[in-house]
Enzyme design. Structure first.
Site, short mmCIF file in Angstrom:
data_model
loop_
_atom_site.label_atom_id
_atom_site.label_comp_id
_atom_site.label_asym_id
_atom_site.label_seq_id
_atom_site.Cartn_x
_atom_site.Cartn_y
_atom_site.Cartn_z
N ASP A 259 30.44 -14.35 -30.31
CA ASP A 259 31.34 -13.89 -29.25
C ASP A 259 30.50 -13.33 -28.10
O ASP A 259 29.68 -12.43 -28.31
CB ASP A 259 32.28 -12.82 -29.79
CG ASP A 259 33.32 -13.40 -30.72
OD1 ASP A 259 33.83 -14.49 -30.42
OD2 ASP A 259 33.63 -12.77 -31.75
N ASP A 369 37.83 -20.44 -31.85
CA ASP A 369 38.30 -19.07 -32.10
C ASP A 369 39.20 -18.53 -31.00
O ASP A 369 39.33 -17.33 -30.83
CB ASP A 369 37.09 -18.14 -32.28
CG ASP A 369 37.48 -16.80 -32.88
OD1 ASP A 369 38.43 -16.75 -33.67
OD2 ASP A 369 36.85 -15.79 -32.53
N HIS A 583 37.03 -15.50 -24.64
CA HIS A 583 38.28 -15.32 -25.38
C HIS A 583 38.45 -13.97 -26.06
O HIS A 583 39.42 -13.78 -26.81
CB HIS A 583 38.46 -16.46 -26.39
CG HIS A 583 37.44 -16.49 -27.49
ND1 HIS A 583 36.47 -17.45 -27.56
CD2 HIS A 583 37.23 -15.70 -28.56
CE1 HIS A 583 35.71 -17.26 -28.63
NE2 HIS A 583 36.16 -16.19 -29.25
#
Length: 1040
Positions: A259, A369, A583
């Site tokens: 991430d 994801d 995201h």
């Protein structure tokens, strides 16, 4: 080979032989490591900054020892580790073992060489596989320790806000002899044990595996390595028994989902990438068959900038086909909230980066994801050279199980892409037997396809694959009783699926995630910054492109704009808009440190964008901005949208006062306003005896009660009423908002049972502007225990909608604020704007698929229409919405406390509007009015001579929107324009321009020409053919 008499006792016997807890004094696990030796010296230096190696090693280090704790959270400790390998270890495999609560990176000879993260099962760095006398026995390593774990530093739970005072303990730092033969036996026995347990006692292969494992324990004397080969031969006999031809094939690929920001800040992600990827490089050196799929151009750019030596190694493995760039986007962005043009730029910037750095673009979109996937994505993928898509997030659905793992996904325009969800429902597999069996059993398309993906490696916080994962899968490559496992690539997987695709089903429309729908609303300031900065970049590009076309001396600010979209230089730290669409950032599911960074980036876009816009206007309108003696004050008004607009604007008057004027400005051009237009009908505002107020402007008429609620909203021409009898629109409602776990992510369906209308009046409705060109009224409410809302309701002359300028001081906890508009419309479907188009969703909850969409997302508008009439809600920065029955709702604010305890607290300002209309929303111009609400006209005071209006572009059909005008990426003398069909119709449209266009070429979204034909430039302009929701890009070559 004697079979064990009792299945359970044999099974547990093998378990104990491998146990890390029981009987380690005499079992095999206890022999994994041999002799141990502490470092000759261990010292450290601590800093609050993330500093480069060269700076770190120059610092003054002080003594440290195992057992010490370091911190607090987000600090960095650099350890100097001096090692001396005992001469007696000659010929042995020697590891440096390091265990701590933080994330470590080993540096050797000024280069990163290994990531060390206990949570990622990486606690050792191999110094030598067989110690030779000629190798140096003394060496110095540096360990860079980040005072955070793989998943940040949540206080009490993973997603809790970080504990600022957390300490990180160094629990182990030593040299060890690693017994490779013990390790190989352990992996053999683990696989056999798993086969025995998971295939079931009644299964023949289960019994064979257990029998072999039991006999291995009999044969193996843990004190005598000479007995190990015989034990391993028993295992090899099982593993070498092959599968039949019909067995399912699993395509295993190393992966490390990182991430770009989440429970840690952006800056820490840079180090996570380096720690993870350098570990992958070490694995590739030892395992030439290993492949590793890696997405996000931004992360490659970070490593290129901060770790050039590592990046060179990665480039070598890319060339060998092992380190495989995938995805094609700048980051793994949110799949719902970015605008259509933002999504195009994600692909454009990502694919250009991969082409420039590695000589090729990506052929598959990789987004495992993200919290749902827009129905416009298939067309955007195809426009960027991508026809394959991989994700797995819909396995998280809370209500309905998605019916496919391999299928064709069809977007709103009819574009189709081959889509695959790894049936193991994860992108972080560990190469275990259980995961292989699940991959086959769970596959919903058995019989149609016989291949599936298996992504292995620690992810989210980084980590990546391990040697043990690879070694497990080597034993399962073709073993009877298990699916066939091959180390593969995305291209090999999709090529196999394409050959089997004739029987696949097609899913039409959005891939809606039935979870995490609070992310449409959380962190409202990030949502507002995204919408506003998308508009700023649109306007700067339009005005700069027009200035470039009109003034050969104007330098289009390509590098500055690239920096605002994404960082383009090695030393650039501000990566701005595309990065913030990651995201976990744009959805608002990140920690406070990330929110602060994101808001700084938006502020930078606003600041730099304002300067670039001013420069473009100065060049485009230079003659109009030069004062002429004797000319009275006038106003230059610029319109960056592709249709003529007549609107009320505010302009500077005498002595700094603001005056309202009604102006008409041509499509994508400008006008100099000296004498304002006269309104055909002024706005009238009247207060009634009961305290309610009526407003009308000749188009619509509204009546509001003392609490600012609409009791009536009529179209004057038809006298059609929008608000049902006995109902009030613009009704605020407060809900309890306590999800099951994912606080910033989720709103649950049961929140609807806790609705409380906001009825506490602080300041009753009063008139603030009495009419003329604009009328307005205002009021204030108390919300909950400690929050306040003040709203100005505005009606402009000629305007078909009523605006609600809203300011909230928000101080709630676990509350959800919505505004509701019950409307006198009956329809089973509502329409929501998405990227480059719109789609319909049901207004009823007939099925579980329907009620799972109790909270959905939209962009600038949502509409409920019956034949001949409808009502639209427009907004300038909101995304969460719903339409149930005849009630349109807009989600305004949430108050989650994890992972950011301060989320959404403070001041908010936003605008929404309600627009009743006759006919369809398409014919009523809803799409154009929503753009106009979001893209205000620009005004510049001037004293120039009168000048005729000027328009650069216009489109003949209201169904077609000219979305983008920008300089071409690789042709400075050319402009790219992007249009889309917005109504859902087949239409011919003429694009007219006053620019000196010499040649027009159709191109794809990467700005590559499509076909050899040139478009014919006719007197009417360029004739363009559209099918529903088609996105069309043109390359316009300008005359020099």
């Amino acid at each position: 080979m004697a079979a064990p008499k009792h299945w359970r006792t044999a099974l547990e016997r093998v378990e104990k032989f491998l146990s890390e807890t029981y009987f380690t004094d005499c079992n095999l696990r206890g022999r994994l490591f041999g002799d141990r030796c502490p470092p000759a010296s261990l010292s450290y230096f601590q800093t609050p900054r993330r500093i480069p190696y060269d700076e770190a090693v120059r610092q003054e280090f002080k003594l440290a020892q195992v057992g010490d704790s370091f911190g607090p959270t987000w600090e960095t400790c650099w350890f100097k580790v001096e090692l001396s390998i005992p001469p007696a270890w000659a010929g042995r495999e020697v590891h440096f073992v390091w265990e701590s609560d933080g994330e470590g990176m080993v540096w050797r000879d000024a280069q990163p060489v290994q990531g060390l993260t206990k949570e990622g099962e990486k606690t050792s760095y191999i110094l030598t596989s067989s110690m030779k006398e000629t190798e140096p026995h003394s060496l110095t390593l540096y360990v860079e320790l980040a005072c955070n774990g793989l998943f940040g530093a949540g206080k009490g739970s993973m997603i809790a806000p970080p504990d600022p005072d957390r300490r990180f303990t160094l629990s182990k730092a030593e040299l060890v002899v690693f017994n490779r033969d013990v390790y190989e036996l352990l992996v053999d026995l683990e696989i056999l044990l798993d086969m025995a347990q998971l295939l079931g006692e009644e299964n023949q292969r289960s019994s064979q595996a257990l029998c072999a494992a039991n006999q291995m324990v009999n044969v193996c004397d843990v004190t005598d390595p000479s007995t190990f080969p015989a034990a391993r031969a028993l295992a090899a006999a099982i593993f070498s028994q092959r599968n039949g031809e019909s067995q399912h094939s699993i395509h295993a690929m190393g992966h490390c989902h990182i991430d770009s920001a989440w429970l840690w800040p952006y800056e820490e992600t840079i180090r996570k990438c380096a720690r993870s990827w350098v570990t992958v490089v070490r694995l590739m050196e030892r395992n030439p068959e290993l492949t590793f799929a890696c997405s996000q151009a931004q992360q490659f750019e970070w490593v290129r900038s901060w770790y050039p030596g590592l990046y060179e190694q990665i480039q070598d493995f890319v060339a060998k086909g092992q380190f495989i760039p995938v995805g094609g986007t700048w980051v793994e962005m949110d799949g719902n909230l970015p605008s259509g043009e933002s999504m195009v730029r994600q692909f454009l910037q990502g694919q250009r980066f991969f082409q420039q750095q590695f000589g090729r673009v990506c052929s598959e979109f990789w987004l495992p994801d993200t919290f749902g996937y827009s129905a416009q994505l298939p067309q955007l993928m195809q426009g960027c050279g991508i026809r394959r898509f991989l994700t797995q997030k819909l396995s998280w659905n809370l209500v309905n199980s998605f019916p496919h793992h391999t299928f064709f996904w069809e977007g709103i325009d009819g574009s189709r892409v081959l889509t695959h969800f790894p049936p193991g429902d994860s992108y972080g597999m560990h190469g275990r037997v259980e995961e292989m069996l699940k991959t086959v059993k769970n596959n919903k398309d058995k019989g149609r396809v016989n291949h599936s993906a298996f992504l292995f490696g620690f992810g989210d916080g980084g980590g990546g694959p391990t040697q043990k994962m690879l070694d497990r899968m080597k034993r399962m490559s073709d073993t009877d009783g298990l699916p066939r496992v091959q180390i593969s690539t995305p291209d090999q997987l999709f090529s196999a699926l394409e050959k089997e695709s004739s029987q696949l089903y097609t899913w039409v429309g959005e891939l809606f995630l039935e979870l995490h729908n609070g992310t449409y609303t959380s962190q409202a300031q990030i949502k507002k910054g995204n919408r506003e900065c998308e508009r700023i970049l649109h306007d700067v590009e339009v005005l700069s492109a027009l200035a470039m076309a009109q003034d050969c001396g104007f330098q289009y600010p390509a590098s500055q704009l690239q920096r605002l979209w994404r960082c383009g230089t090695a030393g650039c730290s501000a990566v701005l808009l595309l990065l913030n669409q990651f995201h976990d950032v744009l959805p608002g599911s990140c920690i406070q440190l990330v929110v602060e960074d994101a808001l700084e980036y938006y502020a930078e876009i606003r600041r730099v964008g304002a300067g670039l816009q001013q420069e473009a206007v100065q060049s485009l309108c230079r003659e109009l901005l030069e004062p002429e003696a004797g000319n009275a004050g006038s106003t230059l008004v610029l319109n960056t949208l592709p249709w003529e607009r007549t609107e009320v604007i505010s302009r500077a008057g005498a002595a700094g006062t603001e005056t309202l004027v009604l102006v008409t400005v041509p499509s994508m051009g400008y006008a100099v306003v000296r004498e304002p237009l006269l309104s055909p009908q002024p706005v009238v505002v009247r207060k009634r005896e009961d305290g309610s107020i009526a407003m009308e402007n000749g188009v619509i008429a509204a009546c509001l009660d003392v609490m600012g609620r609409l009791t009536s909203l009529q179209l004057l021409d038809s006298q059609r009423e929008s608000v049902p009898d006995g109902c009030c629109a613009n009704q605020f409602a407060l809900f309890d908002d306590v999800p099951l776990y994912w606080d910033a992510w989720d709103v649950m369906d049961y929140y609807l049972e806790t609705r409380k209308p906001v009825t506490t009046l602080l300041k009753p409705l009063e008139i603030t502007l009495a009419g003329g060109l604009r009328g307005s009224v205002s009021f204030s409410l108390q919300i909950g225990k400690s929050s306040t809302l003040t709203q100005e309701i505005i009606l402009d002359a000629t305007c078909p909608y009523l605006r609600f300028l809203t300011q909230v001081e928000w101080k709630e906890a676990h509350k959800f604020l919505k505004v509701e508009f019950p409307v006198q419309v009956r329809s089973t479907n509502a329409t929501y704007e998405i990227q480059f188009g719109h789609l319909q969703r049901p207004t009823h909850w007939n099925t579980s698929w329907d009620w799972a969409r109790f909270e959905v997302w939209a962009h600038k508008w949502l509409d409920l229409s019956e034949h001949g009439f409808g009502v639209t809600l427009l907004n300038d920065c909101k995304y969460g919405a719903s339409a149930h029955g005849n009630i349109l709702s807009l989600s305004l604010l949430r108050a989650p406390k994890s992972p950011d305890a301060t989320a959404d607290m403070g001041h908010h300002q936003f605008t929404y509007a309600v627009m009743p209309h006759l006919g369809s929303f398409q014919d009523a111009g809803v799409i154009q009015h929503a753009y106009s609400l979001n893209c205000p006209l620009h005004t510049v005071p001037t004293r120039s001579a009168p000048s005729p209006p000027w328009s650069a572009f216009s489109v003949s059909s209201p169904a077609v929107v000219l979305e983008t005008v920008k300089q071409a990426e690789d042709r400075p003398g050319a402009i790219v324009v992007r249009l889309y069909e917005a109504h859902g119709s087949t239409v011919i449209a003429w694009l007219q321009t006053s620019l000196p266009v010499e040649e027009a070429i159709l191109c794809d979204l990467l700005e590559r020409p499509v076909g050899a034909e040139r478009l014919q430039l006719e007197q009417q302009g360029l004739r363009l053919s559209f099918t529903p929701f088609r996105v069309l890009s043109l390359l316009l070559i300008l005359r020099q």
